[in-house]
Structures are given as C-alpha cells and as structure tokens.
Scaffold this motif. Structure first.
Motif, mmCIF file in Angstrom:
data_model
loop_
_atom_site.group_PDB
_atom_site.id
_atom_site.type_symbol
_atom_site.label_atom_id
_atom_site.label_comp_id
_atom_site.label_asym_id
_atom_site.label_seq_id
_atom_site.Cartn_x
_atom_site.Cartn_y
_atom_site.Cartn_z
ATOM 1 N N LEU A 133 -6.826 -3.681 3.803
ATOM 2 C CA LEU A 133 -6.748 -3.167 5.180
ATOM 3 C C LEU A 133 -7.731 -3.882 6.109
ATOM 4 O O LEU A 133 -7.451 -4.093 7.283
ATOM 5 N N ARG A 144 -12.223 2.507 -0.836
ATOM 6 C CA ARG A 144 -11.019 3.070 -1.452
ATOM 7 C C ARG A 144 -11.195 4.563 -1.534
ATOM 8 O O ARG A 144 -12.308 5.045 -1.808
ATOM 9 N N ALA A 145 -10.098 5.293 -1.298
ATOM 10 C CA ALA A 145 -10.212 6.755 -1.301
ATOM 11 C C ALA A 145 -10.692 7.236 -2.665
ATOM 12 O O ALA A 145 -11.530 8.106 -2.769
ATOM 13 N N ASP A 173 5.147 6.256 5.103
ATOM 14 C CA ASP A 173 5.464 6.677 3.736
ATOM 15 C C ASP A 173 5.275 8.173 3.594
ATOM 16 O O ASP A 173 4.672 8.814 4.457
ATOM 17 N N GLY A 214 -9.812 -2.778 -2.089
ATOM 18 C CA GLY A 214 -10.280 -2.157 -0.851
ATOM 19 C C GLY A 214 -10.547 -3.189 0.227
ATOM 20 O O GLY A 214 -11.319 -2.958 1.156
ATOM 21 N N GLY A 274 -6.333 -2.004 -6.325
ATOM 22 C CA GLY A 274 -6.729 -2.808 -5.156
ATOM 23 C C GLY A 274 -8.237 -2.951 -5.126
ATOM 24 O O GLY A 274 -8.957 -2.295 -5.878
ATOM 25 N N LYS A 288 2.300 1.670 -3.286
ATOM 26 C CA LYS A 288 1.261 2.018 -4.252
ATOM 27 C C LYS A 288 0.863 3.488 -4.165
ATOM 28 O O LYS A 288 0.638 4.147 -5.162
ATOM 29 N N TYR A 289 0.782 3.975 -2.929
ATOM 30 C CA TYR A 289 0.229 5.323 -2.741
ATOM 31 C C TYR A 289 1.304 6.384 -2.483
ATOM 32 O O TYR A 289 1.021 7.407 -1.886
ATOM 33 N N ASN A 342 0.850 -1.211 0.000
ATOM 34 C CA ASN A 342 0.000 0.000 0.000
ATOM 35 C C ASN A 342 0.874 1.245 0.000
ATOM 36 O O ASN A 342 0.640 2.187 -0.765
HETATM 37 P P1 ADP Z 1 -6.475 -1.393 -1.737
HETATM 38 O O1 ADP Z 1 -6.357 -2.757 -2.212
HETATM 39 O O2 ADP Z 1 -7.386 -0.534 -2.519
HETATM 40 O O3 ADP Z 1 -5.186 -0.756 -1.412
HETATM 41 P P2 ADP Z 1 -6.771 -1.407 1.113
HETATM 42 O O4 ADP Z 1 -7.800 -1.958 1.938
HETATM 43 O O5 ADP Z 1 -5.404 -1.920 1.280
HETATM 44 O O6 ADP Z 1 -7.248 -1.580 -0.374
HETATM 45 O O7 ADP Z 1 -6.768 0.132 1.281
HETATM 46 C C1 ADP Z 1 -7.983 0.823 1.282
HETATM 47 C C2 ADP Z 1 -7.766 2.261 0.824
HETATM 48 O O8 ADP Z 1 -7.051 2.953 1.820
HETATM 49 C C3 ADP Z 1 -6.964 2.397 -0.393
HETATM 50 O O9 ADP Z 1 -7.779 2.284 -1.535
HETATM 51 C C4 ADP Z 1 -6.385 3.758 -0.264
HETATM 52 O O10 ADP Z 1 -7.305 4.722 -0.672
HETATM 53 C C5 ADP Z 1 -6.209 3.906 1.222
HETATM 54 N N1 ADP Z 1 -4.805 3.623 1.620
HETATM 55 C C6 ADP Z 1 -4.324 2.480 2.119
HETATM 56 N N2 ADP Z 1 -3.016 2.570 2.409
HETATM 57 C C7 ADP Z 1 -2.666 3.838 2.072
HETATM 58 C C8 ADP Z 1 -1.424 4.590 2.121
HETATM 59 N N3 ADP Z 1 -0.308 4.055 2.573
HETATM 60 N N4 ADP Z 1 -1.454 5.870 1.685
HETATM 61 C C9 ADP Z 1 -2.592 6.423 1.233
HETATM 62 N N5 ADP Z 1 -3.771 5.797 1.168
HETATM 63 C C10 ADP Z 1 -3.799 4.521 1.557
#
Ligand code: ADP
Length: 527
Positions: free
Chosen positions: A473, A449-450, A430, A470, A468, A405-406, A402
C-alpha cells in the motif's frame, strides 16, 4: 563568534568615529564662519566710525567755505588729515586708513602705522577691487625698520607677519577729498582660537574612542551570549540518540527565542525521521531475517540427505521460494528508496486505462477462482491519463491481490472505472475482513500489517499464505501521488473495504516534481 564580536565592536567604533568627525567638522566650520562674520562686522564698524568722525568735521563748515578735511603740512608727505580730525580718528583702536581722491593715504591709525610701507601699498592696490559687500584678506608684514614702531608691536606681542581681514567703505561725495576708508583687523587670534578648538577635539578623540571601544566590546559580548548558549546546547545534541533534547527558549520572544524555537521544531522533525528510519531498518532487517533462516534450514536439510533424494528437492524448492520472496522484498525496498530520493523514473505518456484495468481484471478472475471468490467489473469507462502504464498496472494489481488475499471464500471483489469531468476513479471493493477504524490511519505506512503474525508464514510452514510485507500500500500510494492523484480507503471491520485510486485525466494533470516522502512511522508491534 569571536570575530563577530570583533566586527561588531569595530563597526560601532567606526560609526562613532565617523559621527565624531562629522560633528567636529561641522563645529569647526560653523565656528570659523561665525568668527569671520564677527570680524567683518568689526572691521566694517571701524571704517564706518572713521567716516562718521570725518563727517563731524565737515558739518562744521560755513555756508560759503567748507571745513577742510586735509591739509599739506609737509610737501614730502603729501596731504594729511587736519589735526582736529586726526585727534578724533586716533580713538579708533584697530586698523583704519583714509584714502583721498588721488589714491594717497591721508590718515593711518596707530595699528596701520605699525605696518611696513610695502604692506600698506599692497592693501591700497587691492582696495579698488573691494566693494562694500566684499571682504578681502591681506598678508601683511609689520615694520621692522623704525625701532620705535618695532618696539611698539613687539611690546604688544604681535607677530611680524600677520593676516588682515579688510573691508572698504566709500565716502559720501560731501566728504571730498576723502574717497574711501579701509577698515581691518587681524585674523590671527581667531585662527588661533580655531586651531585650539581643533587641538582640543583631537586631544579628546582617543579617549572617546577608547571608551566607545570598551562599551561596544561589552555590548557585543552581551548580545552574542544567547547565541553562544544556543551553540553550546546544540553541540550537546551529538547523534540520533540525543535528539530528544530541546533548546531552552526564553520567554522574551525576541530573535534569539524565535531562533531557538525554530531549531527545536527542526530537531523535533529530525527526531521523528530518525525514529522512523530506525524502525524501518529494524523492520526491514527482521523481514529479511525470516526468509534467510528458512533458506538456511532448507539448505542444511538438502545437504544432510543423500544426493538426489526426494526430500532434497523439496528442501531446495522451499529455499527457492524464500529466495523469490526475499528478492520481492528487496525490490520493494529499492522502489521505496527511489521514491524517497525523488528518482522514480516514470515513463509518462498518454495511456488508456481501459486495457490496463481489463488486463488486471482478467488476472483477478484467475486468482479469484483459485481463492473461491466472485470477481466482477460492472463499470469500465474509458479514460486517458498521462502516466506510466507499468506502474499503474502494479498499483491496480496490488489493490486487487490485497482484496483477494483479505476476502474469505465465497466473497466478492468488484472493480470499477468511473470518470468525472477532470478525474477518473478506479475502485476495488471487496466483502472481506475489512480494516478496523483504529488501524485505518496506519495502513499506508511501511511494514504495517493488521495482523503481522498471521500474515507471515512461519519457517517451515508450507502452502497458501497471506505473506505480504506491508509495503504494497505504501508503494501504491506513492504511485498514485506521483501521478498527481490519490489513494483513499473506506473500510469496516468484517464488512469489507473499498480502495479508490483517483487520477487526473490527461490535460488536467499536475505532476508533483517530487512527492514529499512520508514520515517513516512504521508500527511498533513485535511479531
Ligand atoms: P501486505 O503485503 O501485507 O498486503 P499492504 O501494504 O498491501 O501489505 O497492506 C497493508 C495491510 O493493510 C495488510 O497487511 C492488511 O492488514 C491491510 N489491508 C490491505 N488491503 C486490505 C483489504 N483489501 N482488506 C483488508 N485489509 C487490507
């Protein structure tokens, strides 16, 4: 319902009958005892009068010659009281006999004279056993031989056979030869009175019972009416769609009102769960639909070109990618479903975190390099926890991927493992896009997901994607909780995020039997 009412009615009626029985028996016994005391006093009083009358005659004695109390007028009959005493004693209305020191009856009152000689004899034989403090009972028969006597008792409506209550009073030695007096009275009338009391009680009983049954039936119906109302209202809530309805809660605050309030709470919880479940199903179907559409398009494309053409291979490769993605999604859904059921089969054993985190770090370095990020791990303290190595690895990897990715190119991702006395904290920091404060409460929810539109690759789109579902997490949080730990986040939009897993050190662990499943509050946003 009907049976509860019947049972309440029957219980009430039974209680009433029981009370009536106890009350009647007490009254009956009490009445009997008081009548018995009255009769005893009466019989004793008669005997005492006879003694006092006898003493009156004796007081007329001269100093040298005591006044005689008995005389023999008829040798066949034996001694009888002197006429003067006889006249006095005749005033006594009920049963009295005077017995002399030879055990013979020297006087019998009018009532006594009506008895058969056998009955008199019986009374005499039982007399020695009596003393002033005891009373006796004698079954007597009235004389049927002498017609005058028979007429006398028949004329007064007396029965032939009767029961006498008898008492004995000893005479003072100064009254010799009179030795004792027996007083008595018939218990028949009092027995009759008691029988009448019983009869009237029995006569009233069915009426009282009937009235109480009617009252009880009415009262039970009244008491159960609110319950029936609750049942009818509940019946109207037939399926998930009618869960918005609520029961009417009376302001009385009584048991029924509390029951309705509790049921309302329960319906509220069910509504939340149902809503979450519906959204979850919709989201899951939606997520599955996209790869299926892509796959279908690719398979169709592959079929429309000549076999072996380069385009066919590309189409099949894309179809395979979507298949893998779908398999991942189904795998995640299955994991969550097992968590919800409490069937997360963790292989708990003592594990060193250091090699796991090290391994994750190495993977992160490779991924980070490809993404143009700087990956570091400034602190790696050793710690042993009781847990499932594979699941923990999955959790750390989720956080690290994550973060990568972000975080845009040029950013940094930092891993650290710090231990305290009882816990160990694994952090992934991060410098990425961060999460808006308003979004933070939702990030652990399923399918959240954001930015859903950007995180999913459009059908046919190729190349790198954030893609992802969602679910990562949500799974990560479950893993942390199943280990008795927690997953927390601190984040600021555009500034980066820090995800921290806190786990209890081995020996400090309290593993929950089954972590409570979270409400399926999945976001409502449409793609
Ligand atoms: P995904 O598979 O979409 O990453 P997660 O459940 O892991 O699903 O995360 C849910 C959402 O939380 C993500 O879609 C993202 O918007 C936000 N997110 C998770 N980790 C981070 C991060 N390190 N920085 C920013 N946003 C994050």
């Amino acid at each position: 319902m009907a049976s509860i009412r019947a049972r309440l009615t029957a219980t009430y009626a039974a209680a009433l009958v029981g009370t009536m029985l106890v009350f009647g028996a007490t009254l009956w016994i009490g009445r009997g005892a008081s009548v018995q005391r009255e009769l005893e006093r009466y019989a004793g009083a008669q005997a005492n009068i006879a003694l006092r009358l006898t003493a009156t005659i004796r007081r007329k004695s001269k100093p040298d010659a005591p006044a005689p109390l008995t005389e023999i007028r008829d040798t066949l009959v034996g001694p009888t009281v002197v006429p003067e005493l006889y006249t006095l004693l005749e005033a006594i209305p009920d049963f009295v006999i005077l017995v002399d020191d030879h055990g013979g009856i020297v006087y019998g009152s009018r009532e006594a004279r009506l008895l058969s000689s056998q009955s008199l004899q019986d009374i005499l034989t039982s007399a020695p056993g009596l003393n002033p403090s005891t009373v006796g009972r004698a079954q007597i028969t009235r004389d049927t031989i002498d017609p005058t006597r028979r007429k006398a008792w028949e004329g007064r409506g007396l029965p032939r056979d009767d029961d006498l209550l008898i008492v004995r009073r000893n005479a003072d030695p100064t009254l010799a030869p009179i030795q004792y007096v027996i007083g008595g009275t018939s218990v028949g009338p009092s027995d009759r009175a008691q029988r009448e009391l019983l009869g009237s009680m029995l006569a009233v009983a069915p009426f009282v019972l009937l009235v109480s049954l009617v009252v009880a039936y009415y009262m039970a119906g009244n008491t159960l009416r609110p319950l029936e109302q609750v049942r009818a209202e509940l019946e109207a809530i037939t399926d998930g769609r009618s869960l918005h309805r609520r029961l009417h809660v009376e302001s009385s605050g009584d048991e029924m009102a509390r029951l309705a309030a509790t049921l309302n709470d329960m319906i509220g919880r069910l509504e939340t769960s149902f809503g979450g479940l519906r959204r979850f199903t919709a989201d899951a179907s939606h997520e599955l639909k996209t790869p299926l559409t892509v796959m279908r398009a690719n398979v169709e494309r592959a079929m429309s070109v000549p076999p072996g053409a380069a385009e066919q291979l590309v189409a099949l490769e894309e179809a395979l990618q979507e298949l893998t993605r779908m398999a991942d999604l189904v795998d995640s859904l299955l994991t969550l479903a097992r968590f919800d059921e409490g069937r997360f089969d963790l292989h708990r054993e003592a594990i060193e975190l250091e090699p796991i985190v090290q391994d994750v770090f190495e993977t992160a370095v490779i991924l980070g390099e490809a993404a143009g990020l700087q990956i570091s791990m400034p602190v790696l303290e050793s710690a042993t926890v009781l847990g499932d190595a594979a699941r923990l690895r999955q959790l750390f990897l989720n956080l690290v991927t994550n973060a990568i990715k972000y975080t845009p190119v040029g950013g940094t991702v930092e891993l650290s493992v710090r231990r305290t006395d009882e816990t160990v904290a694994v952090s992934v920091r991060d410098t990425g896009i961060g999460i808006a404060a308003a979004d933070l409460p939702y990030i652990f929810e399923r399918f959240w997901r954001a930015d859903r539109a950007r995180s999913r690759r459009a059908p046919g789109e190729r190349g790198a994607e954030r893609g992802g579902f969602g679910l990562g997490l949500a799974i990560s949080q479950w893993i942390a909780q199943a280990h008795g730990g927690a997953l927390t986040v601190v984040s600021r939009l555009t500034r980066g995020s820090t995800f921290t897993v806190t786990l209890p050190l081995m020996g400090e662990q309290v593993i929950p039997a089954a972590a409570a499943p979270p409400a399926y509050a999945v976001h409502d946003g449409a793609d």
